[in-house]
Design an enzyme around this catalytic site. Structure first.
Site, PDB file in Angstrom:
ATOM      1  N   HIS A 112     -16.224 -24.962 -16.493  1.00 42.61           N
ATOM      2  CA  HIS A 112     -17.536 -25.443 -16.939  1.00 42.61           C
ATOM      3  C   HIS A 112     -18.132 -26.342 -15.851  1.00 42.61           C
ATOM      4  O   HIS A 112     -17.420 -27.201 -15.307  1.00 42.61           O
ATOM      5  CB  HIS A 112     -17.376 -26.220 -18.250  1.00 42.61           C
ATOM      6  CG  HIS A 112     -18.679 -26.716 -18.779  1.00 42.61           C
ATOM      7  ND1 HIS A 112     -19.583 -25.891 -19.412  1.00 42.61           N
ATOM      8  CD2 HIS A 112     -19.254 -27.946 -18.731  1.00 42.61           C
ATOM      9  CE1 HIS A 112     -20.657 -26.589 -19.751  1.00 42.61           C
ATOM     10  NE2 HIS A 112     -20.476 -27.835 -19.348  1.00 42.61           N
ATOM     11  N   ASP A 148     -16.915 -25.787 -25.212  1.00 41.14           N
ATOM     12  CA  ASP A 148     -16.646 -26.729 -24.110  1.00 41.14           C
ATOM     13  C   ASP A 148     -15.942 -28.004 -24.575  1.00 41.14           C
ATOM     14  O   ASP A 148     -16.164 -29.080 -24.014  1.00 41.14           O
ATOM     15  CB  ASP A 148     -17.955 -27.111 -23.376  1.00 41.14           C
ATOM     16  CG  ASP A 148     -18.701 -25.896 -22.868  1.00 41.14           C
ATOM     17  OD1 ASP A 148     -18.040 -24.916 -22.481  1.00 41.14           O
ATOM     18  OD2 ASP A 148     -19.945 -25.917 -22.870  1.00 41.14           O
TER      19      ASP A 148
HETATM   20  C1  GRF Z   1     -20.283 -21.184 -12.967  1.00 40.62           C
HETATM   21  O1  GRF Z   1     -21.070 -22.302 -12.651  1.00 40.62           O
HETATM   22  C2  GRF Z   1     -19.413 -21.479 -14.166  1.00 40.62           C
HETATM   23  O2  GRF Z   1     -18.965 -22.790 -14.213  1.00 40.62           O
HETATM   24  C3  GRF Z   1     -20.396 -21.242 -15.291  1.00 40.62           C
HETATM   25  O3  GRF Z   1     -21.123 -20.110 -14.893  1.00 40.62           O
HETATM   26  C4  GRF Z   1     -21.142 -20.033 -13.474  1.00 40.62           C
HETATM   27  C5  GRF Z   1     -20.575 -18.692 -13.116  1.00 40.62           C
HETATM   28  O4  GRF Z   1     -20.693 -18.409 -11.763  1.00 40.62           O
HETATM   29  N1  GRF Z   1     -19.695 -21.128 -16.549  1.00 40.62           N
HETATM   30  P1  GRF Z   1     -19.927 -17.143 -11.146  1.00 40.62           P
HETATM   31  O5  GRF Z   1     -20.290 -15.942 -12.015  1.00 40.62           O
HETATM   32  O6  GRF Z   1     -18.474 -17.437 -11.147  1.00 40.62           O
HETATM   33  O7  GRF Z   1     -20.511 -17.005  -9.753  1.00 40.62           O
END
Ligand code: GRF
Length: 200
Positions: A112, A148
């Site tokens: 998160h 979360d």
């Molecule tokens: C990341 O910032 C993650 O924390 C959030 O969504 C985003 C996903 O990015 N839950 P990716 O698909 O891993 O590039």
């Protein structure tokens, strides 16, 4: 060492999935990424996963309308077929039902983009800027039914710099996520290996 068969669940660009998959190319890493599953058939991460030689599947959540249980039933069937033991959520944008979470309790983690328990939910970067925070970061946590809210496994802090906007801050946090997730997944798997909670 027997590596734990892990599925990475994505919905979007999959950059965290790539960082996990890269870490898992080391035979010393406790997870083998044996499946990348997307809730969106157009997710950019699917192409990245295929380029890394990983098995991919997608279950389009739109075809299930509001029937989250049916959507998850399909996901569970795929996880079972791939003999998955552990789930790493990485930008998976569907809220999971308490039933699914209960079945995978102690076997599912998420990343998160905030220092939980601060800024649960969406749009964390904008909210951090709006609140005038000096510090931001990311958290890997166990997944529980409340969004979360599960126990933290590890966090990485980044500064909020003068002149930051959502884009610059998000990029700094995402870079931290890529460092954090492989280490945190390894930690989570150590804990899991000691307990081996059954899949219900
Ligand atoms: C990341 O910032 C993650 O924390 C959030 O969504 C985003 C996903 O990015 N839950 P990716 O698909 O891993 O590039």
């Amino acid at each position: 060492m027997k590596r734990i068969r892990t599925a990475v669940l994505i919905s979007g660009s999959g950059s965290n999935m790539v960082s996990l998959a890269r870490a898992a190319t080391s035979p010393a890493f406790p997870a083998a990424i044996t499946l990348v599953l997307s809730s969106n058939p157009d997710a950019g991460g699917l192409e990245k996963a295929r380029a890394l030689g990983l098995d991919t599947q997608s279950v389009d959540h739109r075809s299930f309308g509001r029937d989250r249980a049916a959507f998850e039933h399909e996901i569970d069937a795929i996880l079972l077929r791939h003999r998955i033991e552990f789930i790493a959520l990485a930008g998976f944008m569907r809220v999971l039902t308490p039933d699914f979470v209960r079945r995978w309790a102690g076997r599912m983690v998420n990343i998160h983009p905030s220092l939980l328990p601060k800024f649960r939910g969406l749009d964390t970067h904008a909210r951090v800027l709006g609140a005038g925070e000096r510090e931001h970061g990311c958290t890997v946590h166990w997944v529980v039914a409340d969004l979360d809210a599960g126990p933290n496994i590890a966090q990485l802090h980044v500064p909020v710099l003068p002149g930051d906007d959502e884009t610059t801050l998000a990029a700094r946090v995402l870079e931290a996520e890529h460092l954090l997730y492989p280490r945190a997944l390894a930690l989570a798997l150590e804990q899991f290996a000691q307990k081996r909670t059954p899949i219900l």
